[in-house]
Design a protein around this motif. Structure first.
Motif, mmCIF file in Angstrom:
data_model
loop_
_atom_site.group_PDB
_atom_site.id
_atom_site.type_symbol
_atom_site.label_atom_id
_atom_site.label_comp_id
_atom_site.label_asym_id
_atom_site.label_seq_id
_atom_site.Cartn_x
_atom_site.Cartn_y
_atom_site.Cartn_z
ATOM 1 N N GLY A 163 0.780 -1.233 0.000
ATOM 2 C CA GLY A 163 0.000 0.000 0.000
ATOM 3 C C GLY A 163 0.813 1.286 0.000
ATOM 4 O O GLY A 163 0.322 2.320 0.458
ATOM 5 N N THR A 164 2.014 1.261 -0.549
ATOM 6 C CA THR A 164 2.774 2.519 -0.582
ATOM 7 C C THR A 164 2.149 3.516 -1.560
ATOM 8 O O THR A 164 2.197 4.730 -1.337
ATOM 9 C CB THR A 164 4.263 2.301 -0.945
ATOM 10 O OG1 THR A 164 4.359 1.733 -2.250
ATOM 11 C CG2 THR A 164 4.946 1.400 0.069
ATOM 12 N N ASN A 165 1.538 3.011 -2.619
ATOM 13 C CA ASN A 165 0.839 3.924 -3.534
ATOM 14 C C ASN A 165 -0.414 4.493 -2.877
ATOM 15 O O ASN A 165 -0.724 5.676 -3.045
ATOM 16 C CB ASN A 165 0.496 3.211 -4.843
ATOM 17 C CG ASN A 165 1.692 3.131 -5.766
ATOM 18 O OD1 ASN A 165 2.094 4.132 -6.365
ATOM 19 N ND2 ASN A 165 2.295 1.957 -5.863
ATOM 20 N N ILE B 91 -1.924 1.793 -11.826
ATOM 21 C CA ILE B 91 -0.513 2.167 -11.922
ATOM 22 C C ILE B 91 0.272 0.908 -12.287
ATOM 23 O O ILE B 91 0.121 -0.139 -11.658
ATOM 24 C CB ILE B 91 0.013 2.790 -10.601
ATOM 25 C CG1 ILE B 91 1.494 3.124 -10.661
ATOM 26 C CG2 ILE B 91 -0.283 1.914 -9.389
ATOM 27 C CD1 ILE B 91 1.821 4.407 -11.338
ATOM 28 N N GLU C 191 6.057 6.216 -9.524
ATOM 29 C CA GLU C 191 4.713 5.797 -9.119
ATOM 30 C C GLU C 191 4.071 6.732 -8.104
ATOM 31 O O GLU C 191 2.912 7.141 -8.260
ATOM 32 C CB GLU C 191 4.755 4.378 -8.523
ATOM 33 C CG GLU C 191 5.162 3.325 -9.522
ATOM 34 C CD GLU C 191 5.127 1.931 -8.927
ATOM 35 O OE1 GLU C 191 4.214 1.614 -8.164
ATOM 36 O OE2 GLU C 191 6.036 1.136 -9.235
HETATM 37 C C1 GRF Z 1 3.541 -1.227 -7.425
HETATM 38 O O1 GRF Z 1 4.796 -1.492 -7.957
HETATM 39 C C2 GRF Z 1 2.551 -1.015 -8.529
HETATM 40 O O2 GRF Z 1 3.086 -0.410 -9.641
HETATM 41 C C3 GRF Z 1 2.152 -2.402 -8.849
HETATM 42 O O3 GRF Z 1 2.115 -3.069 -7.602
HETATM 43 C C4 GRF Z 1 2.983 -2.429 -6.694
HETATM 44 C C5 GRF Z 1 2.166 -2.064 -5.490
HETATM 45 O O4 GRF Z 1 2.926 -1.550 -4.437
HETATM 46 N N1 GRF Z 1 0.955 -2.414 -9.634
HETATM 47 P P1 GRF Z 1 2.210 -0.916 -3.170
HETATM 48 O O5 GRF Z 1 1.255 -1.962 -2.594
HETATM 49 O O6 GRF Z 1 1.494 0.326 -3.588
HETATM 50 O O7 GRF Z 1 3.326 -0.629 -2.200
#
Ligand code: GRF
Length: 208
Positions: free
Chosen positions: A12-14, A109, A181
């Motif tokens: 969930g870093t995004n 993304i 991202e």
């Molecule tokens: C990210 O690299 C995104 O591009 C891909 O999955 C990963 C998710 O990372 N679709 P996070 O859970 O947001 O840290």
């Protein structure tokens, strides 16, 4: 206010980047209504709770048939009057009924410059393994609308990131997250929330 549902499966870093951007006003006219995960152990769910957003667990495993899961997902989004579905590391195939209902209202993304290193089976670290195996000097990330194909929808934003000698898939993944991202996903949401994104077939234009 654009009502967002953020769909997650992992760290969930995004999601965190979106929440932080809303907090500091880098995303305006949008609110996170719900965070939906298919994975009980997803740290993203903890992030949602800490932020104060609703967090829901909705896994195909908990339904008798895939169709029941699909309908439940659609119903969950409709009940909450969601305007934009954000796939932020969501590892479940979005069902056709949801794609149809939310045409050009679902974004994803992807951690490469589409059309490189995308499509079926190209997710997570595999993307970066493939990029390094091919020896590209530049990779990056893409935000795109989701259609019925895999990573085939109209491209909204792309951000290039340099590959460095000695990169491992993990190192490249981290650099692409930090330099691409976490920047372009919140930016795309802000642009959409402020009515600046227009789709014509496969071409997206953005108001200056
Ligand atoms: C990210 O690299 C995104 O591009 C891909 O999955 C990963 C998710 O990372 N679709 P996070 O859970 O947001 O840290």
């Amino acid at each position: 206010m654009l009502r967002l549902a953020v769909l997650v499966s992992g760290g969930g870093t995004n999601l965190q980047a979106i929440m932080d951007s809303i907090k500091v006003g880098a995303i305006t006219n949008a609110e996170i209504v719900t965070v939906i995960s298919n994975n009980k152990g997803a740290y993203a769910l903890e992030r949602a709770k800490a932020y104060g957003a609703e967090s829901l667990l909705l896994s195909p495993k908990d339904f008798n048939t895939r169709e029941e899961f699909n309908q439940k997902l659609l119903e969950t989004l409709k009940e909450r009057e969601i305007d934009l579905v954000v796939l932020a590391g969501y590892l479940v195939v979005v069902p056709p009924c949801v794609i149809k209902e939310y045409e050009n209202r679902i974004i994803n993304i992807h951690p490469s410059l589409i059309p490189s290193f995308c499509g079926t089976g190209c997710y997570g670290l595999h993307v970066h393994e493939k990029a390094l195996a091919r020896g590209v000097k530049v990779s990056g990330a893409t935000v795109h609308f989701v259609d019925e194909g895999t990573d085939t929808g109209p491209i909204i934003l792309q951000q290039p990131v340099m590959v460095r000698q000695g990169d491992t898939p993990e190192i490249l993944q981290k650099r692409i997250m930090e330099q691409a991202e976490w920047i372009i996903l919140p930016k795309a949401i802000d642009l959409i929330a402020n009515g600046k994104v227009h789709v014509d077939g496969r071409t997206v234009t953005i108001d200056e």
